[in-house]
Design an enzyme around this catalytic site. Sequence first.
Site, PDB file in Angstrom:
ATOM      1  N   GLY A 211     -22.113 112.794 -31.968  1.00  0.00           N
ATOM      2  CA  GLY A 211     -23.192 112.757 -32.944  1.00  0.00           C
ATOM      3  C   GLY A 211     -24.244 113.783 -32.624  1.00  0.00           C
ATOM      4  O   GLY A 211     -24.338 114.259 -31.488  1.00  0.00           O
ATOM      5  N   THR A 215     -29.306 110.934 -32.241  1.00  0.00           N
ATOM      6  CA  THR A 215     -28.775 109.893 -33.123  1.00  0.00           C
ATOM      7  C   THR A 215     -28.620 108.559 -32.392  1.00  0.00           C
ATOM      8  O   THR A 215     -28.139 107.598 -32.971  1.00  0.00           O
ATOM      9  CB  THR A 215     -27.411 110.289 -33.719  1.00  0.00           C
ATOM     10  OG1 THR A 215     -26.640 110.934 -32.713  1.00  0.00           O
ATOM     11  CG2 THR A 215     -27.592 111.208 -34.895  1.00  0.00           C
ATOM     12  N   THR A 218     -27.445 107.688 -26.220  1.00  0.00           N
ATOM     13  CA  THR A 218     -27.911 107.116 -24.961  1.00  0.00           C
ATOM     14  C   THR A 218     -28.415 105.693 -25.177  1.00  0.00           C
ATOM     15  O   THR A 218     -28.112 104.787 -24.398  1.00  0.00           O
ATOM     16  CB  THR A 218     -29.052 107.977 -24.389  1.00  0.00           C
ATOM     17  OG1 THR A 218     -28.668 109.348 -24.476  1.00  0.00           O
ATOM     18  CG2 THR A 218     -29.342 107.617 -22.966  1.00  0.00           C
ATOM     19  N   GLU A 433     -44.156 130.449 -55.302  1.00  0.00           N
ATOM     20  CA  GLU A 433     -43.871 129.012 -55.206  1.00  0.00           C
ATOM     21  C   GLU A 433     -43.781 128.388 -56.595  1.00  0.00           C
ATOM     22  O   GLU A 433     -42.929 127.532 -56.846  1.00  0.00           O
ATOM     23  CB  GLU A 433     -44.932 128.296 -54.363  1.00  0.00           C
ATOM     24  CG  GLU A 433     -44.996 128.729 -52.893  1.00  0.00           C
ATOM     25  CD  GLU A 433     -43.657 128.670 -52.187  1.00  0.00           C
ATOM     26  OE1 GLU A 433     -42.821 127.816 -52.534  1.00  0.00           O
ATOM     27  OE2 GLU A 433     -43.435 129.499 -51.276  1.00  0.00           O
TER      28      GLU A 433
HETATM   29  P1  ADP Z   1     -28.961 110.993 -28.110  1.00  0.00           P
HETATM   30  O1  ADP Z   1     -28.528 110.445 -26.808  1.00  0.00           O
HETATM   31  O2  ADP Z   1     -27.989 110.765 -29.219  1.00  0.00           O
HETATM   32  O3  ADP Z   1     -29.434 112.404 -28.080  1.00  0.00           O
HETATM   33  P2  ADP Z   1     -31.019 109.063 -27.774  1.00  0.00           P
HETATM   34  O4  ADP Z   1     -30.204 107.850 -27.628  1.00  0.00           O
HETATM   35  O5  ADP Z   1     -31.553 109.669 -26.539  1.00  0.00           O
HETATM   36  O6  ADP Z   1     -30.226 110.168 -28.577  1.00  0.00           O
HETATM   37  O7  ADP Z   1     -32.181 108.748 -28.800  1.00  0.00           O
HETATM   38  C1  ADP Z   1     -33.491 109.159 -28.557  1.00  0.00           C
HETATM   39  C2  ADP Z   1     -34.461 108.140 -29.089  1.00  0.00           C
HETATM   40  O8  ADP Z   1     -34.397 108.072 -30.505  1.00  0.00           O
HETATM   41  C3  ADP Z   1     -34.159 106.734 -28.650  1.00  0.00           C
HETATM   42  O9  ADP Z   1     -34.739 106.475 -27.414  1.00  0.00           O
HETATM   43  C4  ADP Z   1     -34.787 105.906 -29.735  1.00  0.00           C
HETATM   44  O10 ADP Z   1     -36.168 105.753 -29.519  1.00  0.00           O
HETATM   45  C5  ADP Z   1     -34.621 106.765 -30.957  1.00  0.00           C
HETATM   46  N1  ADP Z   1     -33.482 106.336 -31.762  1.00  0.00           N
HETATM   47  C6  ADP Z   1     -32.380 107.066 -32.015  1.00  0.00           C
HETATM   48  N2  ADP Z   1     -31.535 106.399 -32.822  1.00  0.00           N
HETATM   49  C7  ADP Z   1     -32.105 105.202 -33.080  1.00  0.00           C
HETATM   50  C8  ADP Z   1     -31.721 104.058 -33.848  1.00  0.00           C
HETATM   51  N3  ADP Z   1     -30.580 104.007 -34.536  1.00  0.00           N
HETATM   52  N4  ADP Z   1     -32.565 103.014 -33.884  1.00  0.00           N
HETATM   53  C9  ADP Z   1     -33.724 103.053 -33.206  1.00  0.00           C
HETATM   54  N5  ADP Z   1     -34.143 104.087 -32.468  1.00  0.00           N
HETATM   55  C10 ADP Z   1     -33.354 105.173 -32.398  1.00  0.00           C
HETATM   56 ZN    ZN Z   2     -39.242 131.278 -51.646  1.00  0.00          ZN
END
Ligand code: ADP
Ligand code: ZN
Length: 611
Positions: A211, A215, A218, A433
């Site tokens: 993803g 997203t 982690t 614009e």
């Molecule tokens: P990735 O590992 O995919 O780059 P993370 O898991 O580190 O992304 O996400 C970063 C932060 O974004 C999370 O700590 C959380 O705060 C927020 N977040 C991302 N997706 C969600 C979700 N589906 N629901 C709630 N918070 C989310």
């Molecule tokens: Zn333009």
Amino acid sequence: MPDTTQPPAAKDPNSQHWLTIALLLFGFYYLMQVFVSKPAQVISYSEFLQQVNNAAIAEVVLKGNEIHGRYRKSDANANFDFRVIAPNFENARLLDILEANDVNIKVQADELPFWARMIAGFLPWLLILAFFFWTSRALQSRMGASGGGLMGFSSSRARRFEPTTSGPRYEDIAGLESAKQDFQEIIDYLKNPQKYRDMGAHMPKGILMMGAPGTGKTLLAKATANEAEVPFFSVSGSEFIEMFVGVGASRVRDMFNQARKVAPALIFIDEIDSVGRVRGTGLGGGNDEREQTLNQILAEMDGFDPEEAVVVLAATNRPDVLDPALMRPGRFDRKITLELPQRKARAEILQVHSRHTPLAEDVQLDQIAAVTPGFSGADLANLVNEAALNATRDNRTSIRQEDFLSARDKVIMGTPRTDLLNPSERKRIACHEAGHAITAYFSSHSDPVQKISIVPRGQALGMTEQLPEEDRHNLNEDYLLDRLSVLLGGRCAEKLVFGNVSTGAADDLKQATRLGYKMVGQWGMGKNIGPIGYSIAEEHPFLGRELAEPKEFSEQTAHLLDEEVRLLLREAEQKTIRLLSEHSQHLQSLLQALLEKETLQHDEIVALLGH
Ligand code: ADP
Ligand code: ZN
């Protein structure tokens, strides 16, 4: 990443013991020296000569110009030894005198005492050893190794988290319903591996989460460990790679061993693509380390005993570069794709993240979700934070809708620039614009105009924003043709109003050309060239960047494609000029309104343009 608690690198008890023992030995030796030898009397040189002449001295030991001596047993002073410093120039005469008086003469080389020689001999080695210890310690602590041997390089750097009740749970994750569903079985397995063993059922050893960044990969991994109430080992693929070949592999081994010890457990490898790239593609030795590390991961996963309930989750946003060997059965054979959140999920994510923030009455999270297409979970979390910062800056106690909206503009387009444009430049931007907006407004298949602004932000001097009523998944030809017109609308309006064009349309043209190539070459929408589909200007699914693909068509086709795209763009331009000429009144009034107000919202635009 939350802070992790590391066990403090344990002091090496051995080195302290050695030091103590050495000190004790030296001390003991010194005391022996003092007590065993007889006490010595210091006497003057003249007195010494006199005693020699009196034949009271039995023996002398010459040591440089220091003389140690013993009295004859018959002498009154026999209980004492004596010590004398002789003048340097007296040596020759002294020997004669001593000989004449029948004194036994011993000569000792001018040496340091034994213990001093010991120190002199060993000190450099001690220093070298100490330095060695010190550097290895420093390295260890710098690299965050948890204790380990002399060179703690090879110990795993995975952070270990115990299951906590305070950590993220599934209720903290909005959207991602299907992914959560997929993980339910894994959670059940980790909670009760015996149940599955009894059934002879095998669980997947590895799950690959794919993803875009942010997203929630982690987050999902952590929440899964918390739901299953098992220890969670987290490591990033890039952390395996150090400057020494073989270090990564032994770290992998160490991490898997640790996890096995506490099984059931969950291992999370972030950015697996940094070790899991297709092997054997690079030249030279630079890849050896990565390959060995990857091989070790594969070997560890193959070597899992079915009895060991260890599940490996890996995350990547580059599934395209992964080595196919990673995806073989028994390895990462389950794949879960995390999509960017749709409107409903966006609203839920906003909800989750504003649970503990005071929201004003007027806040409509659903509205904010509608104007944030393409935002990831992390972007939305950041948006809530920015909005809270806005409110704090104004010393308010709750967050208003406008805080969210201005935070959104800031996230998308950067902070407004304060430098003033000169009036003629300002007019050209307003015209440009207004051109985009009028074209969008009066094209029947185009997304509604949400907002127009001539406040320069970041790179952009102005902007016209359109928002789809619903998130779009499939784009039809009419929509795309109108999109081309809208992109060219700014430039066409400049042509109509000023009679010439400016550099301000460069980005519009680039986008229009890319879109043209996709329409003709990828989606088969070219009139003459017909239904063909090549991967032209294709974007990476998770990165939004263009991939450098080798060209899959002949020079002749390339030429035809170029011709078709040129035709398509020219037709779109003519259509746009026609449309803008028909609506030149609207164009003028919108231009004036923009010069006056700088920013127009959807309602104001509708009020001005009718319909
Ligand atoms: P990735 O590992 O995919 O780059 P993370 O898991 O580190 O992304 O996400 C970063 C932060 O974004 C999370 O700590 C959380 O705060 C927020 N977040 C991302 N997706 C969600 C979700 N589906 N629901 C709630 N918070 C989310
Ligand atoms: Zn333009």
